[in-house]
Design an enzyme around this catalytic site. Structure first.
Site, short mmCIF file in Angstrom:
data_model
loop_
_atom_site.label_atom_id
_atom_site.label_comp_id
_atom_site.label_asym_id
_atom_site.label_seq_id
_atom_site.Cartn_x
_atom_site.Cartn_y
_atom_site.Cartn_z
N ARG A 159 -29.31 19.12 -7.40
CA ARG A 159 -28.88 20.47 -7.25
C ARG A 159 -30.08 21.30 -6.53
O ARG A 159 -30.31 22.38 -6.90
CB ARG A 159 -28.90 21.19 -8.77
CG ARG A 159 -27.68 20.62 -9.68
CD ARG A 159 -26.43 21.08 -9.05
NE ARG A 159 -25.25 20.68 -10.13
CZ ARG A 159 -24.84 19.55 -10.26
NH1 ARG A 159 -25.22 18.30 -9.66
NH2 ARG A 159 -23.78 19.34 -11.27
N SER A 231 -21.62 24.64 -15.01
CA SER A 231 -23.13 24.38 -15.60
C SER A 231 -23.89 25.53 -15.57
O SER A 231 -24.40 25.83 -14.44
CB SER A 231 -23.71 23.20 -15.28
OG SER A 231 -22.61 22.17 -15.43
N GLU A 326 -29.24 26.33 -13.85
CA GLU A 326 -28.70 26.01 -12.34
C GLU A 326 -28.52 27.39 -11.77
O GLU A 326 -28.62 27.31 -10.45
CB GLU A 326 -27.85 25.09 -12.80
CG GLU A 326 -27.21 24.56 -11.33
CD GLU A 326 -25.81 23.80 -11.39
OE1 GLU A 326 -25.26 23.56 -10.48
OE2 GLU A 326 -25.28 23.70 -12.40
#
Ligand code: EPU
Length: 330
Positions: A159, A231, A326
């Site tokens: 990520r 998420s 995130e």
């Protein structure tokens, strides 16, 4: 000046606005905007808004790419190379690849957002990461300078990429070049995917895409119906020593090997803290996947930040682990 509503440009569905909103459909149009001095400071380039949390109105210019299209650059027996406009909807690209029998992005079906942001975020799901199909990333910066980055220069990891670093905020992705396989190399190391595929007589790209879509639709809220950004936290990586201590206390703790230690699903940690399905004002922890925070209607960015902080605090107190968002706070 009338403010521009960003409600349809963030999947949390937050009612925020920007001073100015600029879209462009080609590199030339972007260069014209830059030359014309229309991109006032501060500025922020967004994609589909599926990874953003606006905590207030944006006091500047929002840029958005509408450079679309998928161009076949070359083809040999094993693979194809395609150049894709950054403003192409990510899942339209995945569908196109599956329809053409090109393997490499099918596990990433139904991820919201656009191609440029996928390359910034290094999107990943069901054992696959987009970096493994990217060959090059083309950019134009705030001064109108073009550049091309090879994948190995993009600092890709879980990520993360070079394009997330603060000094790259003034570099805008225009095109992403992918290499896709004509001879499939399916990625089937995610147990729930392999299990669900058992109902198909044969594994095909189409079967994988359909199955991934089904799994996602079962677990993840549709942002058109319930505001969310997928998420909310990244899955933390702990040392082997930390993990052994945790495993003694929680023998059933799910985990995966990671390059620098052991990765633990943050969704599990959050559920163990009792947060699944709980709300704080209009912000809630999704009832089917504790890693997803949702806007139940009328939440502000600050409500969601507050819930995120409360969740982080609980996880820290119970497990001694700092989970990190995130989602990007603006
Ligand atoms: N789990 C729970 N409770 C929950 C959620 C998860 O106990 O409420 C545990 C379960 O043991 C489950 C494990 O966590 O087996 C993993 O859950 P899941 O397979 O749903 O994946 P995840 O680790 O929660 C990651 C990605 C997702 C991606 C899935 C599938 C991150 C931050 N998230 O989630 O990506 O779709 O794996 O590969 O890495 C996104 O980035 O927005 C996203 C949705």
């Amino acid at each position: 000046m009338t403010k521009y509503s960003l409600r349809n440009h963030n999947t949390f569905g937050l009612d925020v606005s920007a001073e100015r909103f600029l879209e462009y459909s080609s590199e030339e149009e972007l260069l014209e905007l830059l030359r014309g001095g229309q991109v006032t400071v501060p500025f922020l380039h967004i994609g589909g808004g599926s990874n953003l949390l606006f905590t207030q109105d944006y006091p500047g210019t929002i840029l958005h790419s509408c450079i679309k299209g998928i161009e076949l650059l070359s083809e040999d027996l094993d693979s194809v190379r395609v150049r894709v406009g950054a403003g192409t909807v990510w899942d339209d690209f995945v569908r196109y690849c599956v329809e053409h029998g090109w393997q490499g992005v099918e596990n990433l079906s139904l991820i919201p957002g656009e191609v440029g942001a996928a390359a910034v975020q290094n999107i990943g799901a069901y054992g696959m990461e987009v970096k493994d199909s990217i060959v090059r990333v083309e950019t134009i910066d705030i001064h109108g300078r073009k550049a091309t980055y090879r994948t190995e220069d993009c600092a890709y990891s879980y990520r993360h990429s070079l394009f997330k670093q603060s000094e790259m905020k003034s570099v805008f992705i225009t095109y992403v070049e992918f290499r896709l396989n004509k001879v499939p190399r399916y990625v089937l190391d995610y147990a729930a995917l392999t299990k669900a595929l058992e109902t198909y007589p044969q594994i095909t790209l189409k079967a994988i895409r359909e199955t991934v879509i089904r799994i996602r639709q079962d677990k993840l809220p549709d942002p058109q119906l319930i505001g969310n950004a997928g998420s909310f936290f990244m899955n933390p990586v702990v040392t082997h020593q930390q993990f052994e201590t945790l495993q003694r206390l929680y023998p059933g703790i799910p985990h995966y090997d990671a390059p620098s230690g052991v990765k633990i699903p943050a969704g599990w940690l959050i559920e163990q803290c009792g947060w699944k399905g709980k709300s704080l004002g209009s912000a809630a922890v999704y009832e089917k996947q504790a890693l997803v925070l949702v806007n139940q209607g009328g939440a502000t960015g600050v409500d969601i930040v507050r819930l995120g902080q409360a969740v982080q605090k609980s996880v820290k107190e119970k497990f001694g682990i700092n989970i990190q968002p995130e989602v990007m706070y603006i």
